[in-house]
Enzyme design. Structure first.
Site, mmCIF file in Angstrom:
data_model
loop_
_atom_site.group_PDB
_atom_site.id
_atom_site.type_symbol
_atom_site.label_atom_id
_atom_site.label_comp_id
_atom_site.label_asym_id
_atom_site.label_seq_id
_atom_site.Cartn_x
_atom_site.Cartn_y
_atom_site.Cartn_z
ATOM 1 N N LYS A 191 0.878 -1.173 0.000
ATOM 2 C CA LYS A 191 0.000 0.000 0.000
ATOM 3 C C LYS A 191 0.912 1.219 0.000
ATOM 4 O O LYS A 191 1.579 1.505 0.998
ATOM 5 C CB LYS A 191 -0.927 0.022 1.219
ATOM 6 N N GLY A 222 -8.039 9.231 9.139
ATOM 7 C CA GLY A 222 -8.372 9.391 10.549
ATOM 8 C C GLY A 222 -9.378 10.481 10.838
ATOM 9 O O GLY A 222 -9.664 10.765 11.999
ATOM 10 N N ALA A 240 -9.435 5.460 3.519
ATOM 11 C CA ALA A 240 -9.353 6.602 4.431
ATOM 12 C C ALA A 240 -10.627 7.444 4.451
ATOM 13 O O ALA A 240 -11.271 7.658 3.433
ATOM 14 C CB ALA A 240 -8.169 7.511 4.130
ATOM 15 N N GLY A 241 -10.947 7.902 5.641
ATOM 16 C CA GLY A 241 -12.051 8.831 5.829
ATOM 17 C C GLY A 241 -13.317 8.203 6.368
ATOM 18 O O GLY A 241 -14.175 8.906 6.889
ATOM 19 N N ASN A 259 -9.373 1.921 9.110
ATOM 20 C CA ASN A 259 -8.688 1.584 10.346
ATOM 21 C C ASN A 259 -9.322 2.309 11.532
ATOM 22 O O ASN A 259 -9.927 1.713 12.409
ATOM 23 C CB ASN A 259 -7.194 1.929 10.215
#
Lengths: 85, 295
Positions: B125, B186, B217-218, B239
């Protein structure tokens, strides 16, 4: 300077100065910092656990650790996996 | 419309309680059964991380490459809490701000996974950031790093801006998948530019419908993941939404269901939108006759 077996060279290990005996190999360095796994089963690929080693910005494969000699001023990175996204 | 001629059969008619299956996802040489890729960072404990991964049903987990702590043999290793015989590990280049460092980081990740004999050793990644406050990618360094890593034999999954031109350039450079950010890493803001994502999906999949595009992400909660899949993304990588939920394991279960729900909704094809209402119950046979006008 007297030649004796306590003579040291200074390398940079993970960004910090680190003194190690002359003629040390990468394998000896890894054992010295506690990353060499003493395994009874002599199956080799995981002898050093989940680490990768870079010498002067070039990857050194685990089977080359014992044959890779360290020199004064070498930059060594020892990395592992941590949690990340 | 004839109600006597069904146009689809029920694939789950024999297991009403099971989570419906969706087709596996192919990314380069890797086949993933789950459409959810989970990050392994930010959990309160390795135990919560392990249980969240179990609850997610995912078969791919991202990890970061960092300097070993020296003379710290007491530290617990994350790999003792990851079933790396079953999971495909996806090392990232998080924290890199230039192409050269990102390439070094990718090679280190590969070397570690080679030692573990994990199938993730040929992919990465790729994250090359341009700003430490927004954590948004530097598209110029990202493209450079993609070219270098593709040349070096990597299957590169690019964490990208939500910019259609950048996404196209990354695909053309040989990225195995482009992974646009929904919003900053995040942030939990979900998908902040829905139309850009639609354009990215349309452009990257034009004449190449199986090209994998992943929202990375987000994501803040399960509905964000479902919306991403409904838009046509092939998978969602997240995550913080799990790790920073009040109950991470429960949120992980929610994400598992959300990506399946979104994928099914995408395949099902949503109904058309209308400004006005359309009654679901027949007008014919209503028992009262209406005598008030529409107000």
């Amino acid at each position: 300077m007297a030649m004796n077996n306590t003579q040291k060279i200074e390398i940079e290990l993970n960004g910090e100065p680190y003194a190690i005996e002359v003629d040390s190999s990468l394998e000896q360095l890894l054992i010295a910092i506690g990353k060499g796994i003493e395994s009874a089963e002599n199956s080799s690929p995981r002898r050093f656990g989940a680490v990768a080693v870079e010498l002067n910005a070039e990857i050194v494969s685990q089977d080359q650790f014992s044959q890779t000699q360290l020199n004064d001023g070498d930059k060594v990175e020892v990395v592992t996996l941590v949690g990340g996204g | 419309m004839s109600i006597d001629t069904p146009i689809e059969s029920n694939p789950n008619s024999e297991s009403a309680d099971a989570i419906p299956k969706v087709a596996p996802l192919q990314i380069g040489s890797h086949t993933l059964n789950s459409r959810l890729i989970l990050g392994s960072g930010k959990y309160d404990s390795f135990e919560t991380m392990r249980d969240s991964i179990d609850a997610s049903g995912c078969d791919c987990v991202t990890l970061a490459v960092r300097r070993e702590k020296l003379n710290d043999s007491s530290a617990r290793n994350i790999l003792d809490f990851l079933d790396h015989d079953r999971l495909t590990l996806l090392p990232n280049t998080a924290g890199c701000y230039d192409a050269v460092t990102a390439v070094r980081c990718a090679r280190m990740g590969r070397a570690i996974l080679e030692g573990l004999d994990n199938p993730g050793q040929n992919w990465v990644k790729l994250e090359v950031l341009g700003n430490s406050r927004t954590l948004l990618p530097d598209p110029f360094e990202l493209l450079k790093a993609t070219e270098l890593l593709v040349k070096d034999g990597f299957e590169v999954l690019c964490y990208s801006n939500d910019d259609p031109v950048v996404a196209r350039r990354l695909k053309d450079a040989g990225a195995a998948s482009v992974m646009p950010a929904g919003s900053p890493i995040g942030s939990g803001l979900g998908i902040s530019n829905m139309n850009n994502q639609r354009i990215i999906l349309g452009e990257l999949k034009r004449e190449d419908p199986d090209y994998p595009v992943i929202l990375d992400a987000g994501v803040g909660t399960a509905s964000d993941a479902a919306i991403a899949m409904q838009l046509g993304f092939d998978a969602v990588l997240l995550n913080s939404a799990v790790a920073h939920a009040e109950k991470p394991i429960k949120m992980s279960s929610a994400m598992r269901l959300a990506v399946v729900a979104g994928k099914l909704a995408f395949e099902a094809g949503r109904m058309g939108k209308s400004t006005y209402g359309s009654a679901s119950s027949p007008e014919l046979g209503v028992i009262s006759s209406r005598n008030t006008p529409d107000s």
